[in-house]
Structures are given as C-alpha cells and as structure tokens.
Design a protein around this motif. Structure first.
Motif, short mmCIF file in Angstrom:
data_model
loop_
_atom_site.label_atom_id
_atom_site.label_comp_id
_atom_site.label_asym_id
_atom_site.label_seq_id
_atom_site.Cartn_x
_atom_site.Cartn_y
_atom_site.Cartn_z
N SER A 1 0.81 -1.22 0.00
CA SER A 1 0.00 0.00 0.00
C SER A 1 0.84 1.27 0.00
O SER A 1 0.32 2.35 -0.32
N ASP B 1 -4.91 5.67 -9.34
CA ASP B 1 -5.56 6.90 -8.89
C ASP B 1 -4.62 8.08 -9.09
O ASP B 1 -3.48 7.93 -9.52
N HIS C 1 -1.45 5.35 -6.77
CA HIS C 1 -1.68 4.05 -6.15
C HIS C 1 -2.49 3.17 -7.10
O HIS C 1 -3.43 3.63 -7.74
N ARG D 1 -5.20 0.56 -7.88
CA ARG D 1 -6.44 0.07 -7.28
C ARG D 1 -6.86 -1.21 -7.99
O ARG D 1 -6.89 -1.28 -9.21
#
Length: 330
Positions: A80, A147, A151, A153
């Motif tokens: 993450s 995004d 990041h 998704r």
C-alpha cells in the motif's frame, strides 16, 4: 514480448536514400536488461554508456517482474505504500489504451494465467481446467486502475500485472527519447528484438530491419522472411513459434488468450507492428497474436498510425504473409 530469440534484427542493406556528407561518428553500446540483450548504435562520438545504464536501471526498478523491489513487484504484493513513478504510469496507461482498443486481447492482468502455463515469472507445471477457472476470476484489464496519487487500485487483491509484453518496447523508447533530447539525429536502439530507429545508419543509408522466418529452433541467427527499410518509428514482433513447450503430445505457445485462459490457437505465427513508438508496437503485436488476422485487420483499419506484417502457416512447411497496408513490406 519475452522470446527465446530476437525475431527482429538490424541488417545491412542498400538504400537509395543517402546523406553522404553527414558525419559518420557512430558509437555502439550493448548489455543486458529484462533478461535479454540490448544493442545500440548512434551517430555521436560521446560515450553515453553510463547514462544509458542509469536509465535502464530506472526501468528495471519500475517494471521488472524479476526484481522483487520493483514498483510492479510491490504492486503485485499489494504494498500500500508503493506509488507509481512516471515510467510505470506511462506503460500502464498505454497498456490500458491498447486493451480497450483490442477488446482486451492485450491485458497486463493476464499474469496469473501466463505463470500457470509456465511462461511467466513463476512456474507452475500443473495446469488443470479447475486451476485455469480459479485464476481467470482475477483477470481483466478493467479491474485495475491508477488513482491520481499513483496508487494501483484492484478489484481483486489477487490480481497481478505482467509488463513483459510492453516493457521492452518502452525501454527502447526511453533510450530513443534520451538521444532525441541530446540532438542525436541518427540511431538504432534494439532490446530483445524490439527496435526504434531514426535517421540513417553508419553507411548513410536507411536502417534495414529484418523479420525472421518462423523456425522452432531457438536461435539468434535465422533466415529472414522480409526486410523493411526505415528512417523513423518503433517496430516489434511477437511470435509463437519459438517460445513454447510440449506436454502430453500437445504444443502450447507462450501467448495466452486473456479471454479463455488457454494458449492462443490463431492463424498468425508472428505479428510485426510498426508504430510511432516501440511501446505501442510491442503491445499491439501481442494483441494481434491473440486476435488472429481477421480481427487484427479490423483494428488496423481503425488506426492509421499502425502498420503490420503477419506470417501465417501455408501449405506443407511453407508460409504465407499478409501486409497492411499492402505495400508496406515487399
């Protein structure tokens, strides 16, 4: 495309176009990236080896599935804290565009199936319909997105990406862009058979790029099916006739259909694509292997920036070819 031999090669050939008064201060570089070799020829006396090495290291740290610290590897582990760099974003966005344009024939999320068949960055020798069905639920280019913060998704955490069908082409473009920024007008950059050329070769002639004739033996030297003469553009080839294996009397190619989970069974033995950049050519060449010649022609007719040359099985041990436009490869 990760092949056992380079399908495209730069060859010496005579051209009617010469810049005979131009300086011929060519230099050459070579090395290894993404598990394959690169060869670079450029018209400049400066030694750009260190700069090229730095660029290729950046790409390896971004897009190599064999580098456990790379951005794509971290995304595949659902890290993450990982954020896409400009290299990953550019490749991912181009891949998504080609996926949409080809109805999903190109799909970077096909990695679990490629690995299942033993052609990816892991190797699972046991392939069953149940295993394929299980992996297929995580396949689908629409199920992943970047995004604004960079990041990745995922609809399914189990989804992983494979950039092998586009990363080499992009690496070629990155080196070409570097030369462009340094006002180098003549060069050839080749990584694992994916090529970008600009200007003229050391003889003051158009660059000549050979398209290998299909053969099952994994060899870096082979008979040529055709030669194209270029002064600009990116050219890439995908082929099923070198990277394959036999199991239970059946031959399985390394190109897997993202819609079915099985190796493709199409009429094209190799697809060569010319585009304005090699990354685009790389992705479309893979997609055309999945689509077959009829559907590939539909895609070509909708995009005037692409040209293609297909080698297909003919009678006996022979081959037949298809060029689009008709006069591109003679």
């Amino acid at each position: 495309m990760l092949l056992l031999g380079a399908i495209l090669s730069v060859v010496a050939a005579t051209s009617w176009c010469s810049r005979r008064n131009a300086p011929r201060e060519y230099s050459r570089l070579e090395g290894v990236i993404f598990g394959t070799f690169y060869h670079i020829t450029y018209n400049d006396r400066a030694d750009w080896h260190d700069s090229v090495t730095v660029l290729l290291a950046e790409l390896d740290n971004s897009l190599s599935m064999f580098n456990k610290h790379s951005i794509i590897s971290r995304f595949n582990r659902n890290d993450s804290s990982c954020v896409a760099d400009s290299h990953f974003r550019h490749v991912f966005e181009t891949g998504q565009h080609v996926s949409q344009a080809t109805g999903g024939a190109f799909d970077m999320t096909v990695a679990p199936i490629v690995n299942l068949w033993g052609f990816g960055f892991t190797n699972n020798p046991t392939v069953t319909p149940q295993a394929i069905d299980s992996a297929m639920q995580f396949i689908g280019w629409q199920n992943v997105s970047l995004d604004s913060a960079g990041h990745l998704r995922k609809l399914h955490p189990e989804t992983i990406l494979d950039a092998s069908s586009i990363a080499k082409g992009y690496a070629v473009d990155v080196i070409a862009d570097f030369f462009n920024r340094h006002d180098i007008r003549d060069y050839m950059v080749e990584i694992g058979g994916e090529v970008v050329v600009r200007g003229l070769n050391p003889k003051g002639e158009n660059w000549a790029v050979g398209i290998s004739k299909p053969q099952e033996q994994a060899s870096y030297s082979s008979e040529l099916q055709a030669i194209v003469h270029l002064t600009s553009g990116g050219i890439a080839t995908s082929g099923n006739y070198r990277n394959f294996y036999y199991k239970d009397g059946k031959r399985y190619s390394h190109t897997v259909n993202p819609h079915t989970g099985y190796p493709v069974q199409q009429d094209i033995l190799s697809a060569t694509v010319l585009a304005t950049d090699c990354m685009t050519a790389d992705a479309y060449a893979t997609a055309f292997m999945v689509l077959g010649s009829t559907e590939a022609l539909n895609v070509l007719q909708a995009d005037s920036t692409l040209k293609a040359f297909f080698i297909m099985a003919g009678e006996g041990d022979g081959f037949q070819t298809l060029s689009y436009p008709d006069d591109w490869v003679k």
